[in-house]
Design a protein around this motif. Structure first.
Motif, short mmCIF file in Angstrom:
data_model
loop_
_atom_site.label_atom_id
_atom_site.label_comp_id
_atom_site.label_asym_id
_atom_site.label_seq_id
_atom_site.Cartn_x
_atom_site.Cartn_y
_atom_site.Cartn_z
N THR A 176 11.66 43.42 -34.06
CA THR A 176 11.27 42.06 -33.68
C THR A 176 12.43 41.28 -33.05
OG1 THR A 176 11.68 41.37 -35.96
CG2 THR A 176 9.40 41.80 -35.35
N SER A 177 13.64 41.49 -33.57
CA SER A 177 14.76 40.72 -33.02
C SER A 177 15.22 41.30 -31.68
CB SER A 177 15.92 40.66 -34.01
OG SER A 177 16.35 41.96 -34.34
N TYR A 178 15.37 42.64 -31.60
CA TYR A 178 15.83 43.25 -30.34
C TYR A 178 14.75 43.11 -29.27
CZ TYR A 178 17.96 46.56 -27.12
OH TYR A 178 18.52 47.14 -26.00
N GLY A 179 13.48 43.32 -29.67
CA GLY A 179 12.38 43.16 -28.72
C GLY A 179 12.32 41.75 -28.16
N SER A 180 12.59 40.77 -29.02
CA SER A 180 12.59 39.37 -28.56
C SER A 180 13.80 39.11 -27.67
CB SER A 180 12.63 38.42 -29.75
OG SER A 180 11.49 38.60 -30.55
N PHE A 181 14.94 39.70 -28.05
CA PHE A 181 16.18 39.44 -27.32
C PHE A 181 16.11 39.97 -25.89
CE2 PHE A 181 20.64 40.52 -26.25
CZ PHE A 181 21.16 39.23 -26.30
N ILE A 182 15.59 41.20 -25.74
CA ILE A 182 15.52 41.76 -24.38
C ILE A 182 14.15 41.53 -23.76
CG2 ILE A 182 17.26 43.53 -24.87
CD1 ILE A 182 14.92 45.56 -24.96
N VAL A 241 2.69 35.97 -40.69
CA VAL A 241 3.37 35.26 -39.59
C VAL A 241 3.29 36.07 -38.31
CG1 VAL A 241 5.66 34.61 -38.72
CG2 VAL A 241 4.94 33.86 -40.99
N VAL A 242 3.65 37.34 -38.39
CA VAL A 242 3.70 38.15 -37.16
C VAL A 242 2.29 38.45 -36.65
CG1 VAL A 242 3.69 40.51 -38.09
CG2 VAL A 242 5.14 39.94 -36.14
N ARG A 243 1.30 38.38 -37.54
CA ARG A 243 -0.09 38.63 -37.14
C ARG A 243 -0.72 37.41 -36.49
NH1 ARG A 243 -3.93 41.92 -35.47
NH2 ARG A 243 -6.00 41.34 -36.13
N THR A 244 -0.43 36.23 -37.01
CA THR A 244 -1.17 35.04 -36.56
C THR A 244 -0.46 34.22 -35.50
OG1 THR A 244 -0.24 33.76 -38.37
CG2 THR A 244 -2.39 34.75 -38.76
N LYS A 245 0.81 34.46 -35.29
CA LYS A 245 1.52 33.66 -34.30
C LYS A 245 1.70 34.45 -33.01
CE LYS A 245 2.44 30.21 -37.09
NZ LYS A 245 1.78 28.92 -36.91
N ARG A 246 1.59 33.75 -31.91
CA ARG A 246 1.71 34.40 -30.62
C ARG A 246 3.13 34.95 -30.43
NH1 ARG A 246 0.30 30.55 -25.82
NH2 ARG A 246 2.43 29.85 -26.16
N GLN A 247 3.16 36.11 -29.77
CA GLN A 247 4.44 36.78 -29.54
C GLN A 247 5.40 35.88 -28.76
OE1 GLN A 247 3.85 40.69 -27.98
NE2 GLN A 247 5.75 40.62 -26.81
N SER A 248 6.54 35.62 -29.34
CA SER A 248 7.54 34.80 -28.66
C SER A 248 8.88 35.04 -29.33
CB SER A 248 7.18 33.32 -28.74
OG SER A 248 7.32 32.88 -30.07
N LYS A 249 9.92 34.55 -28.70
CA LYS A 249 11.25 34.71 -29.30
C LYS A 249 11.31 34.00 -30.64
CE LYS A 249 14.56 35.67 -25.68
NZ LYS A 249 15.80 35.26 -25.00
N LEU A 250 10.71 32.82 -30.69
CA LEU A 250 10.74 32.03 -31.92
C LEU A 250 10.14 32.83 -33.08
CD1 LEU A 250 11.32 29.14 -33.09
CD2 LEU A 250 8.92 28.64 -32.65
N ARG A 304 16.69 27.48 -29.43
CA ARG A 304 16.63 26.06 -29.01
C ARG A 304 15.18 25.65 -28.75
NH1 ARG A 304 21.68 25.62 -24.87
NH2 ARG A 304 20.92 27.64 -24.22
N ASP A 305 14.33 26.02 -29.69
CA ASP A 305 12.90 25.75 -29.57
C ASP A 305 12.47 24.84 -30.73
OD1 ASP A 305 10.17 25.74 -29.39
OD2 ASP A 305 9.98 27.90 -29.02
N ASP A 306 12.05 23.64 -30.40
CA ASP A 306 11.67 22.70 -31.46
C ASP A 306 10.25 22.90 -31.98
OD1 ASP A 306 14.11 21.53 -31.35
OD2 ASP A 306 13.52 19.91 -30.01
N TYR A 355 4.80 39.28 -22.63
CA TYR A 355 5.52 38.03 -22.47
C TYR A 355 5.15 37.36 -21.16
CZ TYR A 355 8.65 38.96 -26.35
OH TYR A 355 9.16 39.17 -27.58
N ASN A 356 4.90 36.10 -21.22
CA ASN A 356 4.65 35.32 -20.01
C ASN A 356 5.74 34.28 -19.87
OD1 ASN A 356 2.24 36.56 -19.34
ND2 ASN A 356 1.09 35.24 -20.74
N GLU A 357 5.78 33.72 -18.72
CA GLU A 357 6.73 32.64 -18.51
C GLU A 357 6.39 31.51 -19.47
OE1 GLU A 357 8.32 29.81 -14.90
OE2 GLU A 357 6.82 31.32 -14.51
#
Lengths: 169, 666
Positions: free
Chosen positions: B22-28, B108-117, B199-201, B660-662
């Motif tokens: 989850t962390s490396y996938g989000s990072f790259i 959390v990982v099931r219900t939240k949309r894939q994102s870095k956060l 830096r995501d509020d 991932y989308n913009e």
């Protein structure tokens, strides 16, 4: 009319001082009693009030018999120390090294109040209504301009009148 | 390798893969790695949950080949207490906690949309899980075989049983709710740290319901713990400032502060740093609670210290603390952006901060009193113990201050309040509360009058605000009756009114605590057979019998008293002293009866010179504590109700495999 900074500081410091003045009075009423100040004779480290070993029953009976005879908490603690050993009696005096126990939270409260004052005073926005952000006073939502009805919370607001006075208006 | 240990190993490895994925996938920004991490999270949750289910099975089938089962159960124990035995000791309670954490991570990982956060947050949740799994695989494994552990020729045929003090229905509820609360706190913490990294509020919106959920469950756990102490410890109280009680109270207090201050960030975008500090503090205090309970550094009525895991916990707290503070310092400038608080000292924002100040001072008093004994031993070389008077002297003043601020909050506007506005809004509640206070002063004591003045001020400001909202809410003008308007507004403002219900619960709780402390009356007397005497509560008791009986492995002995009121027979009571030879415990089993107005508490203190010693306490309004606690829980659930029937923005299973989308990656 906005309130001055020194008024806010007075309220903060006065509030903390008032709380501390009420402290001893409220403590007198809510104190758990001497059984919460002495440890069980079995030396398990638990308070007499919560220990469940056989010795605790004897210790509790001893304390309660003294209470029945009208002894004060400090006298009971002294008798308990004589009977079971001074190491079992909790008494952290409000002097010497024990002062740090009692004064640290008070100092923390005063420092906290000071920090809060500093924090708030450095982050106050414009006091001028012309330059101020337009905000719904009920829900805090940003508004582009003062409107009769806040689109977020649906409450009736008005720029020149407190909604509290408006009745069904 | 025992099956349970194998499952814990699988969970550990899966959690490790989840962290990396989850962390490396989000990072790259790689969906494939992220997906691997997500599936590993599910495997970790499945393995941990299965391990817990296996432990349940071992307890229910009396499998004493498992050392932990032999230590915490016995054949004669009821099913309820066999289940409670699962979390009756250190290893099982850690497994329960880890299971909650693993499941929450999967949710959390099931219900939240894939994102870095979400990716970073999941890896932080899993990192906490890894820590607990390492502890379980190392120092606190609940699946060790008794033959290996104790060098026995064969497994024992029966166990020593659950600690007698834990044999109470409350223990069926207390630990699971508390651990659900503890584990739930990890979620907002993980999102807060992830928010710092990215830096995501949005983390504030993502975690509000998680925070309330954790807060509610912690509250239930604390409440049931107090009820358990009241009915089983036999001293006529519900809160002894026991270090483990304090350990659960500390994160609840800071979470309460966070719940209020985060509203400023939600509404006005301010106080980002402060909210980060509060949630980090809440998380650290949660782990600190484990340290207090498990390290053996303090003795408590229900600490479960076994082995030496204190050093690991201290190291974990240190590492997490340093990393969190370091990250906070690194992002300081970003967090300071848009930090304008309000336009006046008198605003809702400032009242929230005053609330935070009072809550944090109370938390500091509790932390300081709990930690002082071992700090004193460590730094001053002196052994001291802090009694209840320390807490009882220092917490009430700040609690009263907190109550007052609670009354101010609903009516004071956001941003600025002029003196005329304050006068208009607060004059009626102030006058009303002062009148109630004067009346209370004439009928009770000065202290009770002060408390009632503040309590009634809070109640009146809340009622006034609710009335004002009903009056001025334009969305309900078509509704015909006040009840219709009220129900529509209540439903549409669940969060606000849920909070108000919580506040009313707090008021009931405070009054219950104050009255049952200030106006409790107790009396201890020795009775010969047939002797009668007046006791507090306008009752007369008469000793009519004395019984001693063997109940399974323990003995119960106690006098039988007939209770009379105005000469009329009311009921019989038989408080007992129960001896448990297996654990060398003697427990007092009190008899409690009463109504909302007062509880009568009968405690048998043993015999002296052939006489039975009976202590009778009259505790006025003690039931308000439980009623208030339940009200608080109902309010909390009401406030987060939309979480169960309303999908959050962009969340849902269909979004899981979306690349991932913009805009996703911030």
């Amino acid at each position: 009319m906005a309130l001055a900074r020194n008024e806010m500081a007075t309220i903060l410091i006065g509030g903390v001082a008032l709380m501390l003045v009420f402290g001893p009075a409220s403590a007198a009423a809510t104190s758990g009693g001497v059984q919460g100040q002495v440890q069980c004779p079995c030396e398990c480290g638990k308070y007499l009030s919560v220990c469940s070993c056989s010795s605790a029953a004897e210790g509790r009976n001893f304390v309660e018999s003294l209470q029945t005879q009208g002894y004060s908490d400090s006298e009971i603690a002294q008798r308990y120390a004589e009977r079971y050993g001074a190491s079992l009696v909790e008494y952290v005096p409000k002097e010497g090294s024990g002062l740090s126990l009692w004064m640290t939270p008070v100092a923390g409260a005063v420092v906290g109040a000071g920090a809060l004052y500093y924090l708030i005073s450095g982050r106050l926005g414009s006091d001028d209504p012309e330059g101020a952000t337009v905000v719904c006073p009920e829900c805090g939502s940003d508004l582009e301009e003062l409107k009769d009805i806040c689109p977020e919370c649906g409450l009736a607001i008005h720029s020149h009148q407190d909604p509290f006075d408006r009745g069904d208006g | 390798m025992p099956l349970g240990t194998f499952l814990l190993m699988v969970a550990l490895i899966s959690a490790g893969i989840s962290i990396v994925g989850t962390s490396y996938g989000s990072f790259i920004e790689n969906t494939r790695y992220y997906r691997i991490g997500r599936y590993a999270t599910y495997v970790a949750a499945g393995a941990t949950g299965t391990a817990l289910a296996l432990l349940f099975y071992y307890f229910l089938t009396d499998n004493f080949a498992i050392a932990y089962v032999a230590q915490n159960s016995m054949i004669e124990q009821s099913i309820l207490y066999k289940i409670s035995g699962v979390w009756g000791g250190q290893a099982g309670s850690l497994l329960l906690w880890a299971s909650f954490l693993a499941v929450f991570g999967a949710v959390v990982v099931r219900t939240k949309r894939q994102s870095k956060l979400v990716g970073y947050a999941t890896s932080i949740i899993m990192a906490t899980l890894v820590f607990f799994l390492v502890l379980m695989n190392g120092t606190s494994n609940p699946f060790l075989h008794s033959v290996d552990l104790w060098n026995l020729p064969r497994p024992p045929t029966d166990g020593t049983g659950l600690n007698p003090m834990l044999r109470n229905p409350g223990m069926f509820v207390h630990p699971p709710t508390l651990y659900a609360g503890y584990a739930g706190i990890v979620v907002p913490f993980a999102f807060a740290i992830s928010g710092l990294l990215t830096r995501d509020d949005d983390w504030v919106d993502f975690t509000r319901r998680w925070t309330v959920f954790s807060w509610v469950f912690l509250g239930i756990g604390i409440l049931v713990g107090g009820w358990w102490a009241y009915v089983i410890l036999g001293w006529g109280g519900y809160w002894a400032w026991d270090p483990v009680e304090n350990a659960s109270l500390l994160p609840w207090l800071t979470a309460t502060a966070f719940l209020h201050s985060v509203m400023i960030q939600e509404k006005r975008g301010g106080f980002k740093i402060w909210n980060q500090v509060l949630i980090i503090l809440t998380y650290l205090l949660t782990i600190y609670g484990v340290f207090l309970t498990r390290s053996g550094i303090i003795e408590s009525v229900h600490s479960f210290s076994e082995g030496n895991m204190g050093i690991y916990l201290v190291a974990f707290i240190g590492v997490v603390g340093v990393l969190s503070v370091g990250l906070l310092a690194y992002r300081w400038e970003y967090l300071r952006l848009g930090e304008e608080l309000s336009q006046s000292y008198f605003s809702k924002e400032v009242s929230f901060l005053l609330n935070n100040l009072a809550l944090l001072v109370v938390a500091f008093v509790v932390w300081w009193g709990t930690s002082y004994p071992f700090l004193s031993e460590l730094f001053l070389g002196k052994t001291v113990n802090i009694g209840t008077s320390f807490y009882n002297q220092l917490t009430p003043p700040f609690a009263i201050g907190l109550l007052f601020v609670m009354g101010v909050c609903p009516l004071i506007p956001w941003q600025r309040a002029s003196l005329p506005v304050l006068r208009r809004r607060f004059s009626k509640p102030l006058i009303g509360s002062v009148l109630i206070g004067v009346l209370a002063f004439l009928l009770t004591t000065a202290l009770a009058a002060i408390l009632l003045t503040v309590v009634s001020f809070v109640a009146l400001t809340h009622v006034q605000d609710m009335a004002r909202i009903v009056r001025t809410n334009v969305d309900t003008r078509g509704e015909e009756t006040v009840i219709d308007r009220m129900s529509t507004i209540l439903w549409k403002n669940r969060r606000r009114f849920g909070g108000y219900v919580v506040h009313f619960g707090v008021l009931l709780l405070i009054v219950g605590i104050a009255w049952s402390s200030m106006f409790a009356v107790a009396d201890t007397q020795a009775y010969s057979m047939g002797e009668s005497s007046d006791v507090p509560g306008e009752y007369t008791v008469k000793l009519t019998d004395f019984q001693r009986q063997q109940v399974g492995a323990h003995t119960e002995e106690g006098p039988v008293f007939s209770v009379f009121s105005d000469g009329e027979f009311v009921r019989k009571v038989q408080p007992t002293l129960n001896e448990y030879p297996n654990s060398e415990n003697t427990l007092s089993d009190p008899v409690i009866f009463g109504n909302l107005q007062r509880d009568m508490y009968f405690i048998y203190k043993g015999t002296t010179e052939g006489q039975a010693v009976l202590k009778v306490k009259r505790l006025p309004f003690v039931k308000l504590i439980w009623v208030g606690g339940m009200t608080l829980v109902v309010g909390g659930i009401f406030a987060i109700w939309p979480a169960f029937n309303q999908r959050e923005n962009g969340s849902g299973p269909n979004d899981q495999d979306r690349p991932y989308n913009e805009g996703d990656i911030t």
